[in-house]
Write a protein that holds these residues in place. Structure first.
Motif, PDB file in Angstrom:
ATOM      1  N   LEU A   3     -14.699  -3.177  -0.257  1.00  0.00           N
ATOM      2  CA  LEU A   3     -13.799  -2.719   0.807  1.00  0.00           C
ATOM      3  C   LEU A   3     -13.028  -3.902   1.379  1.00  0.00           C
ATOM      4  N   LYS A   4     -13.718  -5.034   1.550  1.00  0.00           N
ATOM      5  CA  LYS A   4     -13.062  -6.234   2.071  1.00  0.00           C
ATOM      6  C   LYS A   4     -11.955  -6.684   1.124  1.00  0.00           C
ATOM      7  N   LYS A   5     -12.242  -6.670  -0.174  1.00  0.00           N
ATOM      8  CA  LYS A   5     -11.255  -7.062  -1.184  1.00  0.00           C
ATOM      9  C   LYS A   5     -10.066  -6.100  -1.180  1.00  0.00           C
ATOM     10  N   PHE A   6     -10.351  -4.804  -1.033  1.00  0.00           N
ATOM     11  CA  PHE A   6      -9.305  -3.779  -0.992  1.00  0.00           C
ATOM     12  C   PHE A   6      -8.370  -4.032   0.188  1.00  0.00           C
ATOM     13  N   ILE A   7      -8.960  -4.305   1.369  1.00  0.00           N
ATOM     14  CA  ILE A   7      -8.166  -4.553   2.574  1.00  0.00           C
ATOM     15  C   ILE A   7      -7.364  -5.846   2.440  1.00  0.00           C
ATOM     16  N   LEU A   8      -7.979  -6.878   1.853  1.00  0.00           N
ATOM     17  CA  LEU A   8      -7.275  -8.140   1.654  1.00  0.00           C
ATOM     18  C   LEU A   8      -6.070  -7.963   0.725  1.00  0.00           C
ATOM     19  N   ILE A  10      -4.381  -5.205   0.335  1.00  0.00           N
ATOM     20  CA  ILE A  10      -3.357  -4.493   1.106  1.00  0.00           C
ATOM     21  C   ILE A  10      -2.558  -5.486   1.958  1.00  0.00           C
ATOM     22  N   LEU A  11      -3.274  -6.404   2.614  1.00  0.00           N
ATOM     23  CA  LEU A  11      -2.611  -7.407   3.457  1.00  0.00           C
ATOM     24  C   LEU A  11      -1.707  -8.309   2.624  1.00  0.00           C
ATOM     25  N   ARG A  12      -2.181  -8.674   1.426  1.00  0.00           N
ATOM     26  CA  ARG A  12      -1.341  -9.487   0.531  1.00  0.00           C
ATOM     27  C   ARG A  12      -0.095  -8.712   0.105  1.00  0.00           C
ATOM     28  N   GLY A  13      -0.280  -7.421  -0.173  1.00  0.00           N
ATOM     29  CA  GLY A  13       0.853  -6.571  -0.526  1.00  0.00           C
ATOM     30  C   GLY A  13       1.858  -6.466   0.609  1.00  0.00           C
ATOM     31  N   ILE A  14       1.359  -6.396   1.835  1.00  0.00           N
ATOM     32  CA  ILE A  14       2.251  -6.358   3.005  1.00  0.00           C
ATOM     33  C   ILE A  14       3.099  -7.625   3.049  1.00  0.00           C
ATOM     34  N   GLY A  15       2.467  -8.764   2.775  1.00  0.00           N
ATOM     35  CA  GLY A  15       3.200 -10.030   2.743  1.00  0.00           C
ATOM     36  C   GLY A  15       4.294 -10.023   1.693  1.00  0.00           C
ATOM     37  N   ILE A  16       3.999  -9.459   0.512  1.00  0.00           N
ATOM     38  CA  ILE A  16       4.998  -9.372  -0.558  1.00  0.00           C
ATOM     39  C   ILE A  16       6.146  -8.450  -0.139  1.00  0.00           C
ATOM     40  N   GLY A  17       5.804  -7.310   0.460  1.00  0.00           N
ATOM     41  CA  GLY A  17       6.819  -6.345   0.880  1.00  0.00           C
ATOM     42  C   GLY A  17       7.746  -6.893   1.938  1.00  0.00           C
ATOM     43  N   VAL A  18       7.176  -7.612   2.913  1.00  0.00           N
ATOM     44  CA  VAL A  18       7.987  -8.211   3.974  1.00  0.00           C
ATOM     45  C   VAL A  18       8.878  -9.303   3.398  1.00  0.00           C
ATOM     46  N   ALA A  19       8.302 -10.152   2.531  1.00  0.00           N
ATOM     47  CA  ALA A  19       9.063 -11.261   1.952  1.00  0.00           C
ATOM     48  C   ALA A  19      10.246 -10.769   1.137  1.00  0.00           C
ATOM     49  N   VAL A  30       5.400 -15.188  -2.936  1.00  0.00           N
ATOM     50  CA  VAL A  30       4.303 -14.877  -2.026  1.00  0.00           C
ATOM     51  C   VAL A  30       3.072 -14.444  -2.814  1.00  0.00           C
ATOM     52  N   ALA A  31       3.274 -13.670  -3.885  1.00  0.00           N
ATOM     53  CA  ALA A  31       2.158 -13.248  -4.725  1.00  0.00           C
ATOM     54  C   ALA A  31       1.478 -14.451  -5.374  1.00  0.00           C
ATOM     55  N   VAL A  32       2.278 -15.447  -5.790  1.00  0.00           N
ATOM     56  CA  VAL A  32       1.707 -16.674  -6.362  1.00  0.00           C
ATOM     57  C   VAL A  32       0.915 -17.424  -5.301  1.00  0.00           C
ATOM     58  N   ILE A  33       1.483 -17.548  -4.093  1.00  0.00           N
ATOM     59  CA  ILE A  33       0.821 -18.246  -2.995  1.00  0.00           C
ATOM     60  C   ILE A  33      -0.514 -17.569  -2.648  1.00  0.00           C
ATOM     61  N   PHE A  34      -0.512 -16.225  -2.674  1.00  0.00           N
ATOM     62  CA  PHE A  34      -1.724 -15.466  -2.366  1.00  0.00           C
ATOM     63  C   PHE A  34      -2.706 -15.403  -3.535  1.00  0.00           C
ATOM     64  N   LYS A  35      -2.297 -16.001  -4.677  1.00  0.00           N
ATOM     65  CA  LYS A  35      -3.159 -16.073  -5.867  1.00  0.00           C
ATOM     66  C   LYS A  35      -3.491 -14.693  -6.457  1.00  0.00           C
ATOM     67  N   LEU A  59      -3.380  -0.305  -6.760  1.00  0.00           N
ATOM     68  CA  LEU A  59      -3.308   0.621  -5.625  1.00  0.00           C
ATOM     69  C   LEU A  59      -3.195  -0.090  -4.272  1.00  0.00           C
ATOM     70  N   PRO A  60      -4.125  -0.992  -3.898  1.00  0.00           N
ATOM     71  CA  PRO A  60      -4.008  -1.620  -2.576  1.00  0.00           C
ATOM     72  C   PRO A  60      -2.776  -2.509  -2.449  1.00  0.00           C
ATOM     73  N   ILE A  61      -2.389  -3.177  -3.537  1.00  0.00           N
ATOM     74  CA  ILE A  61      -1.219  -4.067  -3.490  1.00  0.00           C
ATOM     75  C   ILE A  61       0.053  -3.257  -3.285  1.00  0.00           C
ATOM     76  N   VAL A  62       0.186  -2.153  -4.035  1.00  0.00           N
ATOM     77  CA  VAL A  62       1.378  -1.299  -3.918  1.00  0.00           C
ATOM     78  C   VAL A  62       1.432  -0.641  -2.540  1.00  0.00           C
ATOM     79  N   ILE A  63       0.269  -0.202  -2.030  1.00  0.00           N
ATOM     80  CA  ILE A  63       0.220   0.364  -0.667  1.00  0.00           C
ATOM     81  C   ILE A  63       0.721  -0.677   0.340  1.00  0.00           C
ATOM     82  N   GLY A  64       0.235  -1.906   0.195  1.00  0.00           N
ATOM     83  CA  GLY A  64       0.641  -2.980   1.089  1.00  0.00           C
ATOM     84  C   GLY A  64       2.127  -3.278   1.003  1.00  0.00           C
ATOM     85  N   ILE A  65       2.657  -3.317  -0.231  1.00  0.00           N
ATOM     86  CA  ILE A  65       4.088  -3.572  -0.417  1.00  0.00           C
ATOM     87  C   ILE A  65       4.915  -2.504   0.293  1.00  0.00           C
TER      88      ILE A  65
END
Length: 311
Positions: A3-8, A10-19, A30-35, A59-65
């Motif tokens: 669950l922690k990884k899933f949430i993380l 999502i947060l990384r995806g949000i960073g990609i979407g905003v960027a 941003v995806a490279v920076i977030f590894k 799924l979590p990355i796309v949701i975040g984006i």
């Protein structure tokens, strides 16, 4: 832990979407920076080979984006209209702070001459994106197209979406900057505002659908290409990424929108409209962005190193 990884993610995806909305900033960077970059493009490439595993990764990355893009598009539009130099300086700082970490992907091998050439070409290409946005100034012609809405505007919007997808996938290339160069950035962002305010609802939704289709097709096709490049030419690809990211820092400051913003004058007083406090605050925001990015990456690297030592 899952669950922690899933949430993380999502947060990384949000960073990609905003960027991806910020002209000059690449969601791929941003995806490279977030590894998570290699994981992301690998999952897209293997989506039909190993659907369940790839879907769960995406799924979590796309949701975040989606969350990041949709929640930030209007606030960032407002911020760029009123505090552009400050916002650009903050994101430039974030990018500069990430640059030292990029070299760890290529430090194990002495660079070959052609890899240096690749890096220089990538750098010049990213710089050229900003320069072209200053020299071409195509936005006026595009404004006319958006007002008239001829049938051929819709396939053009599809190809504009393909360009925008570069900002999600290719590190160092800003899809929003490419959209700005061809004059589509403001008009496409305004479509979201129109929908929120119920203005010209039908055609605004239809135009966004065509842009969205282009983004989806570009996202998957370019991701597959990048996955192949990373598997077959990993070091050379990362040299190209480094060049793109460093060059994109220049494009943040050398672009038509920022030039217009800082040189706009009041027609009556002939005074510049930009406030003096922006010039004072911008270097501070640059330093803050650099510090945040550098410290976060260093913290993440130290944590990863400790985990590997304890494994």
């Amino acid at each position: 832990m899952k669950l922690k990884k899933f949430i993380l993610d999502i947060l990384r995806g949000i960073g990609i979407g905003v960027a991806a909305i910020i002209p000059g900033v690449s969601g791929g960077s941003v995806a490279v920076i977030f590894k998570i970059y290699e994981k992301l493009v690998g999952a897209i490439h293997n989506l039909f080979k190993n659907f369940v595993k790839s879907f769960l990764i995406l799924l979590p990355i796309v949701i975040g984006i989606a969350v990041g893009f949709l929640s930030a598009v209007i606030p960032i539009k407002y911020a760029l209209e009123h505090f552009m130099l400050v916002i650009v300086s903050l994101f430039a700082g974030l990018l500069i702070g990430s640059v030292p970490d990029m070299f760890k992907y290529v430090k194990d091998e002495k660079p070959k001459y052609y890899q240096i050439i690749i890096c220089v070409i990538s750098f010049l290409f990213a710089v050229g994106i900003g320069v072209l946005s200053v020299t071409l100034k195509t936005s006026t012609q595009i404004d006319v197209l958006f007002n008239a809405k001829p049938w051929y505007l819709y396939p053009i919007l599809f190809f504009a979406g393909l360009l925008a997808a570069c900002g999600f996938v290719v590190p160092g290339i800003s899809g929003s900057m490419l959209m700005m160069i061809i004059g589509f950035y403001d008009n496409v962002v305004n479509l979201f505002s129109n929908i929120l305010h119920g203005i010209d609802l039908g055609s605004s939704i239809l135009m966004l659908v065509f842009v969205g289709l282009g983004v989806i097709v570009g996202f998957f096709s370019i991701s597959i290409l990048m996955d192949v490049l990373l598997k077959k030419f990993k070091t050379s690809t990362y040299w190209a990424i480094i060049g793109f990211i460093i060059g994109s820092i220049s494009s943040l400051f050398v672009n038509n929108d920022l030039l217009t913003y800082v040189t706009l004058k009041d027609p009556e007083t002939e005074l510049y409209l930009i406030s003096n406090w922006e010039f004072i605050l911008s270097p501070l925001m640059l330093a803050i962005g650099f510090t945040i990015s550098y410290c976060l990456i260093k913290f993440a690297n130290n944590k990863m190193k400790k985990e590997q030592e304890n494994a």
